[in-house]
Design an enzyme around this catalytic site. Structure first.
Site, PDB file in Angstrom:
ATOM      1  N   ASP A 143       0.806  -1.217   0.000  1.00 41.57           N
ATOM      2  CA  ASP A 143       0.000   0.000   0.000  1.00 41.57           C
ATOM      3  C   ASP A 143       0.843   1.272   0.000  1.00 41.57           C
ATOM      4  OD1 ASP A 143       0.905  -0.558   2.576  1.00 41.57           O
ATOM      5  OD2 ASP A 143      -1.083  -0.971   3.378  1.00 41.57           O
TER       6      ASP A 143
ATOM      7  N   ASN B  53      -7.733  -2.918  14.078  1.00 43.74           N
ATOM      8  CA  ASN B  53      -9.130  -3.186  13.707  1.00 43.74           C
ATOM      9  C   ASN B  53      -9.244  -4.388  12.769  1.00 43.74           C
ATOM     10  OD1 ASN B  53      -8.121  -2.205  11.331  1.00 43.74           O
ATOM     11  ND2 ASN B  53      -9.527  -0.479  11.134  1.00 43.74           N
TER      12      ASN B  53
ATOM     13  N   HIS C  58      -7.421  -4.914   9.995  1.00 40.30           N
ATOM     14  CA  HIS C  58      -7.125  -4.703   8.571  1.00 40.30           C
ATOM     15  C   HIS C  58      -5.827  -5.385   8.157  1.00 40.30           C
ATOM     16  CE1 HIS C  58      -4.905  -0.595   9.314  1.00 40.30           C
ATOM     17  NE2 HIS C  58      -4.035  -1.556   9.242  1.00 40.30           N
TER      18      HIS C  58
ATOM     19  N   GLU D 278      -9.816  -2.155   4.947  1.00 45.32           N
ATOM     20  CA  GLU D 278     -10.454  -1.788   6.212  1.00 45.32           C
ATOM     21  C   GLU D 278     -11.746  -2.592   6.427  1.00 45.32           C
ATOM     22  OE1 GLU D 278      -8.684  -0.165   8.153  1.00 45.32           O
ATOM     23  OE2 GLU D 278      -8.423   1.953   7.694  1.00 45.32           O
TER      24      GLU D 278
HETATM   25  C1  F6R Z   1       1.249  -1.409   6.049  1.00 44.10           C
HETATM   26  C2  F6R Z   1       0.089  -2.262   6.214  1.00 44.10           C
HETATM   27  C3  F6R Z   1      -0.757  -2.199   7.428  1.00 44.10           C
HETATM   28  C4  F6R Z   1       0.041  -2.496   8.694  1.00 44.10           C
HETATM   29  C5  F6R Z   1      -0.857  -2.450   9.924  1.00 44.10           C
HETATM   30  C6  F6R Z   1      -0.082  -2.653  11.201  1.00 44.10           C
HETATM   31  O1  F6R Z   1       1.875  -1.674   4.809  1.00 44.10           O
HETATM   32  O2  F6R Z   1      -0.171  -2.996   5.327  1.00 44.10           O
HETATM   33  O3  F6R Z   1      -1.790  -3.136   7.296  1.00 44.10           O
HETATM   34  O4  F6R Z   1       0.624  -3.748   8.581  1.00 44.10           O
HETATM   35  O5  F6R Z   1      -1.500  -1.204   9.985  1.00 44.10           O
HETATM   36  O6  F6R Z   1       0.779  -1.572  11.370  1.00 44.10           O
HETATM   37  P1  F6R Z   1       1.906  -1.579  12.502  1.00 44.10           P
HETATM   38  O7  F6R Z   1       2.855  -2.652  12.117  1.00 44.10           O
HETATM   39  O8  F6R Z   1       2.507  -0.212  12.441  1.00 44.10           O
HETATM   40  O9  F6R Z   1       1.216  -1.868  13.799  1.00 44.10           O
END
Ligand code: F6R
Length: 246
Positions: A67, A136, A138, A143
């Site tokens: 992303d 959450n 994702h 989302e």
């Molecule tokens: C980022 C991504 C997100 C993160 C998720 C957890 O490329 O794909 O899904 O993996 O938001 O983020 P952290 O690791 O910062 O807790």
């Protein structure tokens, strides 16, 4: 599913990197699906160590990131392109031409999402997809919703996600409102998937993802249908799994 509850973040990161390194050694021209965020930083550090000290060779590796924020340039230190260059690509012998991150700067983000889907379709399937987990539930920026979005798409980030990510920005107003994310389709088409999660804040999402109903309200729950899923987590993230006796 193979679930490995590690002692701590350090062990989780090393185990995860070992699996990715094994993939690279077995198939030097693998396509790796990569994630950003805090969770994979330790794994990327270990991969860099393996490159420097054990000759792990990235020269034929191609990467597809999950992303990118809409509106951030690659030079912006909060963009995911910057993150990947800084935390991995600049420190190993990967060919920069073979590293792909969605273009968050195109005037029309929807066109950018469609172009990324076509590129992923052309390059893929991903041999090994690394995923972090949002509090959450994702994955990528898929989302919680009333349906699973299969294709790469533009997403409006939820307040929970913007709140969780504001730690990287000087204020919540600077957190972009939209992102481009690989859809559930490319993630599920990956031959192998690794999910990593650490810390108490991920405990609820992790137990729901792995043992709750498969529902788009918890996007990661779709991974229950993946035939080759490895989960590395620390004890804090596993606390609700253990508590519920799974
Ligand atoms: C980022 C991504 C997100 C993160 C998720 C957890 O490329 O794909 O899904 O993996 O938001 O983020 P952290 O690791 O910062 O807790």
């Amino acid at each position: 599913m193979y679930l490995s509850i590690c002692r701590d973040y350090e062990e989780m990161s090393v185990r995860c990197a070992q699996l990715i390194a094994a993939q690279i050694r077995l198939e030097p021209a693998s396509v790796l699906g990569l994630a950003t965020g805090s969770t994979p930083v330790g794994c990327y550090k270990e991969l860099i160590r393996l490159y420097n000290e054990e000759g792990l060779d990235f020269s034929e590796i191609e990467t597809i990131n999950l992303d990118e924020y809409v509106g951030l340039s690659p030079e912006n230190d909060q963009s995911y392109r910057y993150f990947m260059n800084h935390n991995l690509f600049d420190h190993v012998n990967v060919d920069p031409q073979l590293t792909h991150v969605p273009d968050g700067l195109r005037d029309n983000p929807q066109e950018s999402a469609e172009a990324y889907e076509t590129q992923a379709e052309w390059i893929g399937p991903i041999d090994m997809q690394l995923l972090g987990l949002g509090p959450n539930g994702h994955i990528g920026f898929n989302e919680p919703d009333d349906h699973f979005s299969v294709a790469t798409h533009v997403v409006e980030l939820t307040e929970t996600t913007r709140e969780a990510n504001k730690r990287f920005f000087s204020s919540i107003d600077e957190v972009p409102t939209h992102a481009i994310t690989l859809g559930i389709g490319q993630i599920m088409k990956a031959r192998k998937v690794i999910l990593i999660a650490n810390g108490e804040a991920k405990a609820e999402a992790l137990v729901k993802a792995l043992f709750g109903p498969v529902t788009p309200e918890v996007p990661a729950s779709i991974l229950q249908l993946h035939p080759d899923l490895t989960v590395f987590c620390d004890e804090a993230a596993a606390s609700k799994i253990v508590e519920n006796g799974f």
